[in-house]
Design a protein around this motif. Structure first.
Motif, PDB file in Angstrom:
ATOM      1  N   CYS A 287       0.798  -1.118  -0.031  1.00 45.10           N
ATOM      2  CA  CYS A 287      -0.011   0.030   0.021  1.00 45.10           C
ATOM      3  C   CYS A 287       0.805   1.303  -0.002  1.00 45.10           C
ATOM      4  N   ALA A 288       0.786   1.916  -1.053  1.00 40.31           N
ATOM      5  CA  ALA A 288       1.515   3.132  -1.261  1.00 40.31           C
ATOM      6  C   ALA A 288       0.769   4.341  -0.885  1.00 40.31           C
ATOM      7  N   ALA A 289       1.009   5.302  -0.101  1.00 43.78           N
ATOM      8  CA  ALA A 289       0.387   6.436   0.134  1.00 43.78           C
ATOM      9  C   ALA A 289       1.232   7.635  -0.698  1.00 43.78           C
ATOM     10  N   SER A 290       0.343   8.442  -1.159  1.00 44.05           N
ATOM     11  CA  SER A 290       0.733   9.733  -2.072  1.00 44.05           C
ATOM     12  C   SER A 290       0.067  10.652  -1.976  1.00 44.05           C
TER      13      SER A 290
ATOM     14  N   GLY B  49       8.008   1.129  14.194  1.00 46.20           N
ATOM     15  CA  GLY B  49       7.864  -0.127  13.781  1.00 46.20           C
ATOM     16  C   GLY B  49       7.300  -1.000  15.017  1.00 46.20           C
ATOM     17  N   SER B  50       6.613  -0.589  15.700  1.00 46.79           N
ATOM     18  CA  SER B  50       5.997  -1.255  16.563  1.00 46.79           C
ATOM     19  C   SER B  50       4.705  -2.136  16.177  1.00 46.79           C
TER      20      SER B  50
ATOM     21  N   THR C 191       5.168   3.495   2.396  1.00 44.50           N
ATOM     22  CA  THR C 191       4.360   2.424   1.832  1.00 44.50           C
ATOM     23  C   THR C 191       4.547   1.323   3.081  1.00 44.50           C
ATOM     24  N   VAL C 192       3.379   0.700   2.995  1.00 43.20           N
ATOM     25  CA  VAL C 192       3.019  -0.676   4.192  1.00 43.20           C
ATOM     26  C   VAL C 192       2.886  -1.818   3.555  1.00 43.20           C
TER      27      VAL C 192
ATOM     28  N   ARG D 245       6.704  -1.582   7.088  1.00 46.03           N
ATOM     29  CA  ARG D 245       6.764  -0.458   6.456  1.00 46.03           C
ATOM     30  C   ARG D 245       8.091   0.066   5.877  1.00 46.03           C
ATOM     31  N   ASP D 246       7.971   1.073   5.087  1.00 46.43           N
ATOM     32  CA  ASP D 246       9.228   1.828   4.379  1.00 46.43           C
ATOM     33  C   ASP D 246       8.757   3.334   4.637  1.00 46.43           C
ATOM     34  N   ASN D 247       9.256   3.773   5.526  1.00 48.61           N
ATOM     35  CA  ASN D 247       8.703   5.340   5.768  1.00 48.61           C
ATOM     36  C   ASN D 247       9.229   6.268   4.562  1.00 48.61           C
TER      37      ASN D 247
END
Length: 121
Positions: free
Chosen positions: A22-25, A55-56, A77-78, A71-73
């Motif tokens: 899931c990518a936020a934009s 990351g919890s 993206t999660v 997730r990749d901050n």
């Protein structure tokens, strides 16, 4: 404003694996908690897993040991890695995120449109 776009759903045999993304934009200042929710046909939407910015993680009992949220901050993206899938995992999976669009605005909750997962027995 803000869009959440899920991908990675599909048809898989029981016991198989899928990785959802899931990518936020859009107009994003920062993102706090992110999560995944599952809605089986005819049922209400239910929590699968959540992850904080640091990351919890938190998981529904039904997926503990089978799913991993990450997730990749930097990419906003999660991910949800789903293993040992069962027919009852079938349904739509929705991404959820608390997004701040500017400072000092409050965080606002957003949903994606969902991605379909079908697990065949």
């Amino acid at each position: 404003q803000v869009q959440l776009v899920e991908s990675g759903g599909g048809l898989v045999q029981a016991g198989g694996s899928l990785r959802l993304s899931c990518a936020a934009s859009g107009n994003i200042f920062s993102i706090n908690d992110m999560g995944w929710y599952h809605q089986a046909p005819g049922n209400q939407r239910e929590l699968v897993a959540t992850i904080t910015r640091d990351g919890s993680t938190n998981y529904a009992d039904s997926v503990k040991g089978r799913c991993t949220i990450s997730r990749d901050n930097a990419k906003n993206t999660v991910y949800l890695q789903m293993n040992s899938l069962k027919p009852e995992d079938t349904g739509n999976y929705y991404c959820n995120a608390d997004v701040r669009t500017s400072w000092p605005q409050f965080y606002r909750n957003y949903w994606g449109q969902g991605t379909r997962v079908t697990v065949a027995s």
